[in-house]
Design an enzyme around this catalytic site. Sequence first.
Site, PDB file in Angstrom:
ATOM      1  N   GLY A 193      41.198  51.415  43.841  1.00 21.42           N
ATOM      2  CA  GLY A 193      40.653  50.907  45.089  1.00 21.42           C
ATOM      3  C   GLY A 193      39.312  51.445  45.531  1.00 21.42           C
ATOM      4  O   GLY A 193      38.669  50.870  46.419  1.00 21.42           O
TER       5      GLY A 193
ATOM      6  N   CYS B 179      30.405  21.745  44.388  1.00 19.14           N
ATOM      7  CA  CYS B 179      30.500  20.842  45.535  1.00 19.14           C
ATOM      8  C   CYS B 179      31.285  21.465  46.672  1.00 19.14           C
ATOM      9  O   CYS B 179      32.415  21.040  46.972  1.00 19.14           O
ATOM     10  CB  CYS B 179      31.087  19.518  45.091  1.00 19.14           C
ATOM     11  SG  CYS B 179      29.900  18.663  44.069  1.00 19.14           S
TER      12      CYS B 179
ATOM     13  N   TYR C 117      35.732  36.528  50.073  1.00 18.62           N
ATOM     14  CA  TYR C 117      35.749  37.801  50.826  1.00 18.62           C
ATOM     15  C   TYR C 117      34.427  38.075  51.566  1.00 18.62           C
ATOM     16  O   TYR C 117      34.211  39.195  52.004  1.00 18.62           O
ATOM     17  CB  TYR C 117      35.956  38.997  49.884  1.00 18.62           C
ATOM     18  CG  TYR C 117      37.029  38.866  48.844  1.00 18.62           C
ATOM     19  CD1 TYR C 117      38.369  38.804  49.192  1.00 18.62           C
ATOM     20  CD2 TYR C 117      36.695  38.845  47.483  1.00 18.62           C
ATOM     21  CE1 TYR C 117      39.352  38.717  48.217  1.00 18.62           C
ATOM     22  CE2 TYR C 117      37.675  38.762  46.510  1.00 18.62           C
ATOM     23  CZ  TYR C 117      39.001  38.695  46.886  1.00 18.62           C
ATOM     24  OH  TYR C 117      39.964  38.605  45.923  1.00 18.62           O
TER      25      TYR C 117
HETATM   26  N1  LLP Z   1      46.263  49.175  40.982  1.00 18.44           N
HETATM   27  C1  LLP Z   1      46.904  48.134  41.535  1.00 18.44           C
HETATM   28  C2  LLP Z   1      48.358  48.137  41.653  1.00 18.44           C
HETATM   29  C3  LLP Z   1      46.149  47.040  41.995  1.00 18.44           C
HETATM   30  O1  LLP Z   1      46.785  46.011  42.560  1.00 18.44           O
HETATM   31  C4  LLP Z   1      44.744  47.045  41.870  1.00 18.44           C
HETATM   32  C5  LLP Z   1      43.950  45.921  42.355  1.00 18.44           C
HETATM   33  C6  LLP Z   1      44.138  48.152  41.260  1.00 18.44           C
HETATM   34  C7  LLP Z   1      44.929  49.221  40.838  1.00 18.44           C
HETATM   35  C8  LLP Z   1      42.668  48.272  41.047  1.00 18.44           C
HETATM   36  O2  LLP Z   1      41.926  48.194  42.232  1.00 18.44           O
HETATM   37  P1  LLP Z   1      40.347  48.460  42.162  1.00 18.44           P
HETATM   38  O3  LLP Z   1      40.155  49.889  41.709  1.00 18.44           O
HETATM   39  O4  LLP Z   1      39.762  47.489  41.190  1.00 18.44           O
HETATM   40  O5  LLP Z   1      39.856  48.221  43.539  1.00 18.44           O
HETATM   41  N2  LLP Z   1      39.969  40.370  43.797  1.00 18.44           N
HETATM   42  C9  LLP Z   1      39.581  41.438  44.692  1.00 18.44           C
HETATM   43  C10 LLP Z   1      40.221  42.729  44.333  1.00 18.44           C
HETATM   44  C11 LLP Z   1      41.740  42.638  44.236  1.00 18.44           C
HETATM   45  C12 LLP Z   1      42.356  43.914  43.700  1.00 18.44           C
HETATM   46  C13 LLP Z   1      43.789  43.713  43.404  1.00 18.44           C
HETATM   47  N3  LLP Z   1      44.444  44.907  42.962  1.00 18.44           N
HETATM   48  C14 LLP Z   1      38.053  41.523  44.696  1.00 18.44           C
HETATM   49  O6  LLP Z   1      37.400  40.716  44.047  1.00 18.44           O
HETATM   50  O7  LLP Z   1      37.476  42.365  45.396  1.00 18.44           O
END
Ligand code: LLP
Length: 436
Positions: free
Chosen positions: A252, A365, A338
Amino acid sequence: MADISLNDLLPVSACYTPEGSLTIARQELAKLAKQFGTPLYVYDGQTIRHQIASLQEAIGHFYQGSSEITYAAKAYFSLGFARRLADQGIGVDVVSLGELKIARQAGFSPLRVHLHGNNKSEDELVTALKWGVQAIVVDSLEELGFLSQLAEKLQLKGRVWLRITPGITVDTHHYTQTAHSASKFGLPVQDGQAAEAIRQLAHHPWLTMTGLHTHLGSQFFEAEPYREAVARLTELAENTGIIPQEFSPGGGWGVPYTQDGKSNDPQPWIETVAVAVEQKFNRRGWPLPRLVVEPGRWIVARAGLAIYTIGTSKTANDGTQFLAVDGGLADNVRPALYQAQYTALPLQKSEGKPVRKVTLVGKFCETGDILIPEVYLPPLQRGDLLAVPVAGAYQLSMSSNYNLAARPAVLWLEEGQVEVLQAREKAEESAWWTGK
Ligand code: LLP
């Protein structure tokens, strides 16, 4: 606010030729765009290794116990990419049969694979059980019951973690907050569901609980919620009489997308998690758990660059100056979904030229197909090439065939080497809409 320069947004190997043409891994992007067409996505191998090494260094520095970095495959995954990551000795977090299969084909050891998801299919659970993954991350009491039945039917033992929802809201877009009390993910602590799952696993004939997990959300920069999450999960463990051998506070941590963004530094995240876990475990006299961090974006976002060709330019009745590129919403839905912010730069250096404010739009579109509402660019015209940095996470993995768009080609770049990770889809041959 941190001082972010354009260089902090570009892959670490970015350089210009003496003629002012942008290169990654010493490869001229304008030439690659000509060869492979646009939109084109490139990944810089050096940046990915650099990100992994900085994380390993930070964890090694702050955490005394054993640890693992697992990459959240949903940020971007393809076979060639997965092979490159497997070579780095990290683990992988998968959420679908597709990701599971690619991880396996790419050579990840099952002991480095975690299966997540709020609604895993029977196929996914059975594949993970048979493969013997490091952990199936159980997301609900219903799923725990279903998995128990499957394990018994197959006479297969499995390791599980529990995904805990501690009721913490992080400062990010509502759609990417995952641990608040209204989240569809995980077992809530407050109403006793998390404790009930632990109780059910205590003497389970087929499933062994090896770890606790939470994922707070995505693209945030405050470290405090991690500390709070570690506190709530260790309290839960204490109250239910377990000592987790593995402990995963998820991923995250955010990255800057523009020069107004926040720092690239992982230290506040890693230091906070490491110190909190050590304090909470040491205080109870528990052995330190294997700490598993799960970044997706932080590893790959900066490594990726999207390259577009400029097409139409026009002025709207209200004076808005539009510049349209040959991609947009289908390869990058993040601004529409977002309100994600980006910047853009021409592939050909333009120092000294006057800039003007434009609205960079895609070709799809939808009025909402706006890549960047306001960006200052030198005069550009049809045929000129433009790059959008920090394009490596959640763009291609969330891409679509909207308007029957063909997905772009994706390259992995090393000095003297171009690997095609994904060939450009061919509209006329797409199995998806020709039924072939
Ligand atoms: N672990 C779990 C259980 C997760 O659900 C996620 C992301 C991560 C790790 C990795 O998170 P990161 O380090 O990449 O923030 N589509 C959205 C982001 C959705 C993330 C979903 N889960 C975007 O484009 O910002």
